[in-house]
Design a protein around this motif. Sequence first.
Motif, PDB file in Angstrom:
ATOM      1  N   GLU A 135     -12.435   3.649  -3.136  1.00  0.00           N
ATOM      2  CA  GLU A 135     -13.481   2.778  -2.509  1.00  0.00           C
ATOM      3  C   GLU A 135     -14.189   1.743  -3.433  1.00  0.00           C
ATOM      4  N   LYS A 192     -12.634  -0.003   1.221  1.00  0.00           N
ATOM      5  CA  LYS A 192     -11.949   1.229   1.367  1.00  0.00           C
ATOM      6  C   LYS A 192     -10.478   0.867   1.468  1.00  0.00           C
ATOM      7  N   ASP A 210      -7.181   7.655  -1.846  1.00  0.00           N
ATOM      8  CA  ASP A 210      -8.271   6.764  -1.255  1.00  0.00           C
ATOM      9  C   ASP A 210      -8.886   5.923  -2.333  1.00  0.00           C
ATOM     10  N   TYR A 264       0.823  -1.296   0.230  1.00  0.00           N
ATOM     11  CA  TYR A 264      -0.131   0.001  -0.078  1.00  0.00           C
ATOM     12  C   TYR A 264       0.768   1.219  -0.048  1.00  0.00           C
ATOM     13  N   SER A 277     -11.848   6.577  -6.896  1.00  0.00           N
ATOM     14  CA  SER A 277     -10.579   7.147  -6.147  1.00  0.00           C
ATOM     15  C   SER A 277     -10.740   8.436  -5.872  1.00  0.00           C
ATOM     16  N   THR A 302      -6.115   2.800   1.280  1.00  0.00           N
ATOM     17  CA  THR A 302      -5.496   4.118   0.887  1.00  0.00           C
ATOM     18  C   THR A 302      -3.937   3.719   0.441  1.00  0.00           C
ATOM     19  N   ASN A 303      -3.960   4.380  -0.791  1.00  0.00           N
ATOM     20  CA  ASN A 303      -2.524   4.063  -1.201  1.00  0.00           C
ATOM     21  C   ASN A 303      -1.472   5.240  -0.845  1.00  0.00           C
ATOM     22  N   GLU A 304      -0.420   5.081  -0.172  1.00  0.00           N
ATOM     23  CA  GLU A 304       0.457   6.010   0.073  1.00  0.00           C
ATOM     24  C   GLU A 304       1.541   6.224  -0.901  1.00  0.00           C
ATOM     25  N   LEU A 318      -1.874  10.757  -0.751  1.00  0.00           N
ATOM     26  CA  LEU A 318      -2.787   9.705  -0.182  1.00  0.00           C
ATOM     27  C   LEU A 318      -3.791   9.654  -1.321  1.00  0.00           C
ATOM     28  N   ILE A 323      -8.014  11.939  -4.113  1.00  0.00           N
ATOM     29  CA  ILE A 323      -6.802  12.687  -3.791  1.00  0.00           C
ATOM     30  C   ILE A 323      -7.042  14.027  -3.552  1.00  0.00           C
TER      31      ILE A 323
END
Length: 440
Positions: A131, A141, A129, A35, A60, A143-145, A127, A62
């Motif tokens: 869903e 849901k 997100d 992630y 998505s 979250t890609n950091e 970040l 951001i």
Amino acid sequence: MLSVVKFVFRPFARKTPCAKMQYTTGVNIGLSPSYKCSFEDPVHVTVSGLNPQQRVDLRSKITDDNGLVFTASATYKADDSGQVDLSRHPSLGGSFTGVEPMGLFWSLKADEQSRKFAKTDVTRPALVDIEVLSNDKVIAKATNERHCMAKGVRRVPLTEGRIRGVLFMPPGTGPFPGILDTYVFRGGPFELRAALLAKQGFAVLALAFHGYQDTHKKAEKIDLEFFEESITFLRQQPEVKGQKIGLISISKSGDLALSMASFLSGISATVCINGCNANTLLPIHYKDICLPPLLWDTGKIKMTPSGILDVGDVMHDPMSKEYLPCVIPIERATGSFMFIMSEADRNWQSAYYARLACDRLKAHGKNNYELVAYEKAGHFIEVPYMPFCLANYHAAAGHVVYFGGEPKAHSEAQLDAWSKILNFFKKHLGAADYNYKSML
């Protein structure tokens, strides 16, 4: 096997023994290989735990550093195993269609089309997100950091004499090749590209080249000796001493980089992205040399069907007799050039300018250049997966202007150009190969 996925939608989540968090619906989002990733890296997105052939919406989002929200969405149908795999399954509609593994990223856009994504704080990840929705209800849901700085990269703000900017140093003691990044974003240095270059083993000075000017006074000229001071400062860093120096630029800073490469000594490699082969907007001075500016004809301003200014044709032709003195004598340069141009750029005729520059070098018996063309890309070719900018406020025009291009083609151009830029700098400057993915 998919890696552990970080979920942040607390009300619906519960902890499992392996520390993965999932919804009580049993639907999971997988982000592989992790992630966490670098800003310019792809991620493999999957959804599991759905009913066979179930239709769902993936969404998505951001939020940039100015608080502006960018979103994208797509509709998918699960396979017989109840899985959606963005690398194999097509989007049936939404922000994009077809098989697009990173579609939820490259298609991100704000509700207002004339806005540009801002990433001003590179010490924090962006970040994204993601869903999954069924019947308009969120059922999963994640979250890609997307990290901008690798572990160990040093970020040093500078107020050295007239120099204003930020220095990025790779981990270790070097020696590292140096790069001066002259892309200015809203009056300050654009740090994201510099931070990502530092991951690749380059010492990068992201320069706010108007930092020496009083921001309350209108600039009347550009002093090339200021850039010479900045390059000298970079050379004097203990981690850079004895190493080669490169330049990377875009738009107006492109002609500044070409001027530096032509008049200043020791520049080994210059990347000019959608710049001009002539000095533009303001006179440029260096010792007893002065290049007058290429100017514009406001009568050539047009309007797009959506009501945005199109200034793509307003600049005078640098090959006209009147403006030939503005053309930068790049044949004087001893280093190598990479010209990256967008055929659909509507900021100005960057493809025409890039070809003129290459023709000039060729006419002087030079073969120290590469020309990279993208047919449907717009003006702002930046780092991979930077949201597409169709229009934005233009400081010189004083209005929102149209920058051209198509989102998917532009995204592909950014991905390809980044790889070519890195290879160009490594070829002409040299750099250590860091396993930066393990340094997040």
